[in-house]
Write an enzyme that holds these catalytic residues in place. Structure first.
Site, PDB file in Angstrom:
ATOM      1  N   SER A 293       8.392  -1.018   6.068  1.00 57.02           N
ATOM      2  CA  SER A 293       7.916  -2.392   5.934  1.00 57.02           C
ATOM      3  C   SER A 293       7.244  -2.542   4.590  1.00 57.02           C
ATOM      4  O   SER A 293       6.710  -1.571   4.030  1.00 57.02           O
ATOM      5  CB  SER A 293       6.912  -2.735   7.043  1.00 57.02           C
ATOM      6  OG  SER A 293       6.275  -3.982   6.792  1.00 57.02           O
TER       7      SER A 293
ATOM      8  N   TYR B 115      -0.848  -0.159  11.517  1.00 58.22           N
ATOM      9  CA  TYR B 115       0.554  -0.506  11.289  1.00 58.22           C
ATOM     10  C   TYR B 115       0.935  -0.239   9.831  1.00 58.22           C
ATOM     11  O   TYR B 115       1.959   0.397   9.560  1.00 58.22           O
ATOM     12  CB  TYR B 115       0.806  -1.969  11.650  1.00 58.22           C
ATOM     13  CG  TYR B 115       2.239  -2.394  11.398  1.00 58.22           C
ATOM     14  CD1 TYR B 115       3.276  -1.815  12.106  1.00 58.22           C
ATOM     15  CD2 TYR B 115       2.542  -3.359  10.440  1.00 58.22           C
ATOM     16  CE1 TYR B 115       4.596  -2.179  11.878  1.00 58.22           C
ATOM     17  CE2 TYR B 115       3.857  -3.730  10.211  1.00 58.22           C
ATOM     18  CZ  TYR B 115       4.876  -3.141  10.936  1.00 58.22           C
ATOM     19  OH  TYR B 115       6.181  -3.496  10.693  1.00 58.22           O
TER      20      TYR B 115
END
Length: 269
Positions: A143, A156
């Site tokens: 990501s 995350y």
């Protein structure tokens, strides 16, 4: 039926919806048979049926929760023993948008299990047989928050920074042995990922949310181009090239037996 040459089998995790389901469609169109892994067996059947009708490829489904040790071990065993597998797509994962002090630590530990431990173990399962057969590809879905770690939940972001670093290390160690590694860094993408994270993508500015189909097509274009790191929303690829050059140059400046002068001066004061 697909007229593409058979390229072996691609194992895709998180394949029951979103990015994983689109990878299944695109890879089948390219000539891969598929092993699709996810927790939701009903959705897996839907994806498999659609792919088989459209492309005529062989599809096997594996219902598994990669956060459960026994389920993860079953998928590892498939990667070790199925000699037809030529491509692994580590796509399974989930995120969060809550700050550290508002996040449940058990939920964060589950995130680490899925986002870090599972792709690590699956890469370790796939790499030796790929090397032994002289080729194979490992695609890890990371990501952009792996670089912009301040953007979302810190665990995350850290998990995706790990995926990026792992992929670059895999490339460094295995490229000479015929094994390719690619990290894909999506930005905000229109999938149900955001519902699970607690912020539906409809609440984000439309100008920053990419269609999942466009993201996967860009990722595959990056793979075709030989990229190790593919960042679909990055408009100027030279930005990443310059970033990487700076990082690698900085890494050469750490081999010193004494602390930097700025610390010595303070210690002596």
């Amino acid at each position: 039926m697909s007229q593409q040459q058979n390229k072996g089998t691609a194992l895709v995790t998180g394949a029951s919806s979103g990015i994983g389901a689109i990878y299944a469609d695109r890879l089948a169109a390219r000539g891969y048979d598929l092993i699709l892994v996810a927790r939701n067996e009903e959705r897996l059947h839907d994806v498999a049926d659609r792919v088989q009708r459209t492309h005529g490829r062989g599809v096997t489904i594996v219902q598994a929760d990669l956060g459960a040790r026994d389920d993860l071990a079953r998928v590892e065993a498939i990667l070790r023993t199925d000699a037809s597998i030529t491509l692994l797509v580590n796509n399974a994962g989930f995120g969060a948008v809550t700050p550290l002090l508002e996040s449940d630590v058990d939920r964060m530990t589950q995130m680490i299990d899925i986002n870090v431990t599972a792709p690590t173990r699956l890469a370790y399962a796939a790499a030796p047989p790929f090397v032994a057969r002289g080729g194979g590809t490992i695609v890890n879905i990371a990501s952009t928050v792996g670089i912009g770690i301040e953007i979302m939940n810190g665990v995350y972001g850290a998990s995706k920074a790990y995926v990026l670093a792992l992929t670059q290390s895999l490339h460094h160690e295995l490229a000479s042995k015929g094994v390719r590694a690619q990290a894909v860094l999506p930005g905000a993408t229109a999938t149900d990922f955001w519902d699970t994270a607690g912020l539906p993508h409809e609440n984000l500015p439309a100008a920053m949310v990419m269609r999942a189909e466009d993201m996967v097509d860009a990722a595959l274009a990056g793979l075709d181009a030989g990229e190790v790191v593919t960042i679909p929303p990055l408009q100027d690829g030279n930005d990443w090239i310059e970033y990487e050059a700076t990082r690698k140059a900085l890494a050469q400046r750490f081999a010193h037996a004494t602390p930097g002068e700025r610390y010595l001066a303070r210690a002596a004061a």
